[in-house]
Design an enzyme around this catalytic site. Structure first.
Site, mmCIF file in Angstrom:
data_model
loop_
_atom_site.group_PDB
_atom_site.id
_atom_site.type_symbol
_atom_site.label_atom_id
_atom_site.label_comp_id
_atom_site.label_asym_id
_atom_site.label_seq_id
_atom_site.Cartn_x
_atom_site.Cartn_y
_atom_site.Cartn_z
ATOM 1 N N LYS A 24 -33.431 42.812 -59.178
ATOM 2 C CA LYS A 24 -34.137 41.517 -59.074
ATOM 3 C C LYS A 24 -33.856 40.918 -57.698
ATOM 4 O O LYS A 24 -32.881 40.182 -57.514
ATOM 5 C CB LYS A 24 -33.675 40.577 -60.193
ATOM 6 C CG LYS A 24 -34.286 39.183 -60.147
ATOM 7 C CD LYS A 24 -34.111 38.445 -61.452
ATOM 8 C CE LYS A 24 -34.601 37.009 -61.330
ATOM 9 N NZ LYS A 24 -34.754 36.335 -62.621
ATOM 10 N N ARG A 55 -38.763 29.349 -62.221
ATOM 11 C CA ARG A 55 -39.583 28.180 -61.874
ATOM 12 C C ARG A 55 -41.076 28.493 -61.791
ATOM 13 O O ARG A 55 -41.908 27.727 -62.301
ATOM 14 C CB ARG A 55 -39.094 27.590 -60.550
ATOM 15 C CG ARG A 55 -37.821 26.807 -60.689
ATOM 16 C CD ARG A 55 -37.128 26.600 -59.363
ATOM 17 N NE ARG A 55 -36.479 27.816 -58.889
ATOM 18 C CZ ARG A 55 -35.824 27.919 -57.726
ATOM 19 N NH1 ARG A 55 -35.762 26.865 -56.928
ATOM 20 N NH2 ARG A 55 -35.241 29.041 -57.381
ATOM 21 N N GLU A 81 -29.095 41.221 -59.436
ATOM 22 C CA GLU A 81 -29.821 40.190 -58.684
ATOM 23 C C GLU A 81 -29.041 39.701 -57.468
ATOM 24 O O GLU A 81 -28.223 38.799 -57.566
ATOM 25 C CB GLU A 81 -30.156 38.990 -59.601
ATOM 26 C CG GLU A 81 -30.908 37.890 -58.860
ATOM 27 C CD GLU A 81 -31.324 36.714 -59.743
ATOM 28 O OE1 GLU A 81 -30.956 36.690 -60.922
ATOM 29 O OE2 GLU A 81 -32.000 35.818 -59.226
ATOM 30 N N SER A 122 -38.566 34.104 -58.163
ATOM 31 C CA SER A 122 -39.560 33.321 -57.403
ATOM 32 C C SER A 122 -38.898 32.456 -56.328
ATOM 33 O O SER A 122 -39.533 32.165 -55.311
ATOM 34 C CB SER A 122 -40.457 32.496 -58.323
ATOM 35 O OG SER A 122 -39.744 31.559 -59.081
ATOM 36 N N GLY A 123 -37.690 32.002 -56.553
ATOM 37 C CA GLY A 123 -36.883 31.385 -55.497
ATOM 38 C C GLY A 123 -37.419 30.114 -54.856
ATOM 39 O O GLY A 123 -37.077 29.828 -53.713
HETATM 40 P P1 13P Z 1 -36.597 31.516 -59.995
HETATM 41 O O1 13P Z 1 -37.788 32.386 -60.272
HETATM 42 O O2 13P Z 1 -36.833 30.075 -60.322
HETATM 43 O O3 13P Z 1 -36.006 31.753 -58.651
HETATM 44 O O4 13P Z 1 -35.476 31.935 -61.047
HETATM 45 C C1 13P Z 1 -35.314 33.254 -61.342
HETATM 46 C C2 13P Z 1 -33.925 33.484 -61.729
HETATM 47 O O5 13P Z 1 -33.644 33.922 -62.811
HETATM 48 C C3 13P Z 1 -32.879 33.196 -60.751
HETATM 49 O O6 13P Z 1 -31.689 33.765 -61.181
#
Ligand code: 13P
Length: 338
Positions: free
Chosen positions: A220, A293, A178, A262-263
């Site tokens: 990711k 989120r 990620e 989702s960020g």
């Molecule tokens: P978000 O979808 O809230 O960005 O979180 C995903 C995640 O695992 C970040 O490391």
């Protein structure tokens, strides 16, 4: 290393119409989420919240795996079953966040970080595998700003991501790789595209140099979007096209799947973007979600610390919408109908 097993796990993580639930908020991060709904951040509340998510009837239809925080991996459900066992009994693969967080990067640019957690990781992975984890997550964070991300930040984080990925594969655990380019600055979508391109190029270089088996990873990434503070916001189709442009250039077809974070996008926008990309289709890898989120915000609010059934309903709805988006079969009307 059992390449066949790694490949099978990675394929199962991105099975058609399914994606990942990122429920691996650290104790400090879940504190921020609980604060908004007035729930105290103590272990029984974290256990009750995650129990609500993982006992949602039918969520397994849309959920291939769940990323857990270490506490949850070794915790029991309210009914007394180990959480990884409960998930596995529903055909949901348990995973584990193994990084120790993004720490200030020495001699980096303003606000730049490097993700820590490599020391002792080999031994920890053995323990996590024994507890049932079959995949892991490591999040690197890159910030768009004046002169950032620096080459130093990009290379240092890519190097750590590859070291983590190689260690995971040695332990027969599929690494989720990620590299997150944050979406909250005031940059245009063009800048996000350039930065994401640079970051992914470096990440795949490092994975190659460190002999990571691409068939046994899941990527990711962030989507290519306008920064949240940018006055002009690109539409759904532009986000889908620019994201696919970068991914098709930088991600080899050997990678089984890409599961987006989702960020900070709204629930519905995160779904719409994924759906638009899958509607374009004809891609070498599966494209799905690994949302935190955007999968949990509605469920968390509906639950509010006590309304278990309302929380489950909200969770199931979002999981279903994203499952449809992973197939390119989502429609905005389905949101209204619900
Ligand atoms: P978000 O979808 O809230 O960005 O979180 C995903 C995640 O695992 C970040 O490391």
């Amino acid at each position: 290393m059992n390449e066949k097993m790694l490949r099978e796990t990675a394929l199962a993580m991105v099975a058609p119409g399914k994606g990942l639930l990122a429920a691996d908020e650290s104790t400090a991060t879940i504190a921020k989420r609980f604060e908004k709904i007035g729930v105290e951040n103590i272990e029984p509340n974290r256990q009750a919240y995650r129990d609500m998510l993982f006992t949602t009837p039918g969520f397994e239809q849309y959920t291939s795996g769940v990323i857990l925080f270490e506490e949850t991996l070794f915790q029991k459900s309210l009914a007394g079953q180990a959480f990884p066992e409960l998930l596995a009994s529903k055909g949901v693969i348990p995973g584990i966040k193994v990084d120790k967080g993004a720490k200030p990067l020495a001699a980096g640019g303003p606000e730049e970080t490097v993700t820590e957690g490599l020391d002792g990781l080999r031994e920890r992975l053995e323990k996590y595998y024994a507890a049932g984890a079959r995949f892991a997550k490591w999040r690197a964070v890159l910030t768009i700003g004046d002169g950032t991300p620096s080459d130093n930040a990009i290379r240092t984080n890519a190097h750590a991501l590859a070291r983590y990925a190689a260690l995971c594969q040695e332990a027969n655990i599929v690494p989720i790789v990620e590299p997150e380019v944050l979406m909250d600055a005031d940059n245009t979508i063009q800048v996000c595209e350039q930065v994401t391109d640079r970051v992914l190029a470096e990440v795949f270089d490092e994975l190659y140099r460190q002999n990571v088996v691409l068939e046994g990873i899941v990527l990711k990434p962030n989507m290519v979007v306008s920064g949240a503070k940018c006055p002009t916001q690109a539409g759904v189709q532009e986000v889908a096209e620019r994201t696919l442009k970068v991914l098709t250039r930088r991600v080899p077809g050997a990678v089984p799947g890409i599961a987006f974070l989702s960020g900070g996008q709204s629930d519905e926008l995160a779904t719409a973007h994924l759906d638009a990309m899958n509607k374009i289709g004809n891609l070498p890898w599966k494209l799905t979600f690994s949302y935190g989120r955007a999968l949990q915000a509605a469920a968390l609010k509906a639950w509010g610390g006590k309304n278990v059934d309302a929380g489950k309903l909200a969770h199931l709805h979002r999981a279903k919408m994203n499952g449809l988006a992973a197939l390119g079969q989502w429609d905005k009307k389905l949101e209204k109908a619900a």
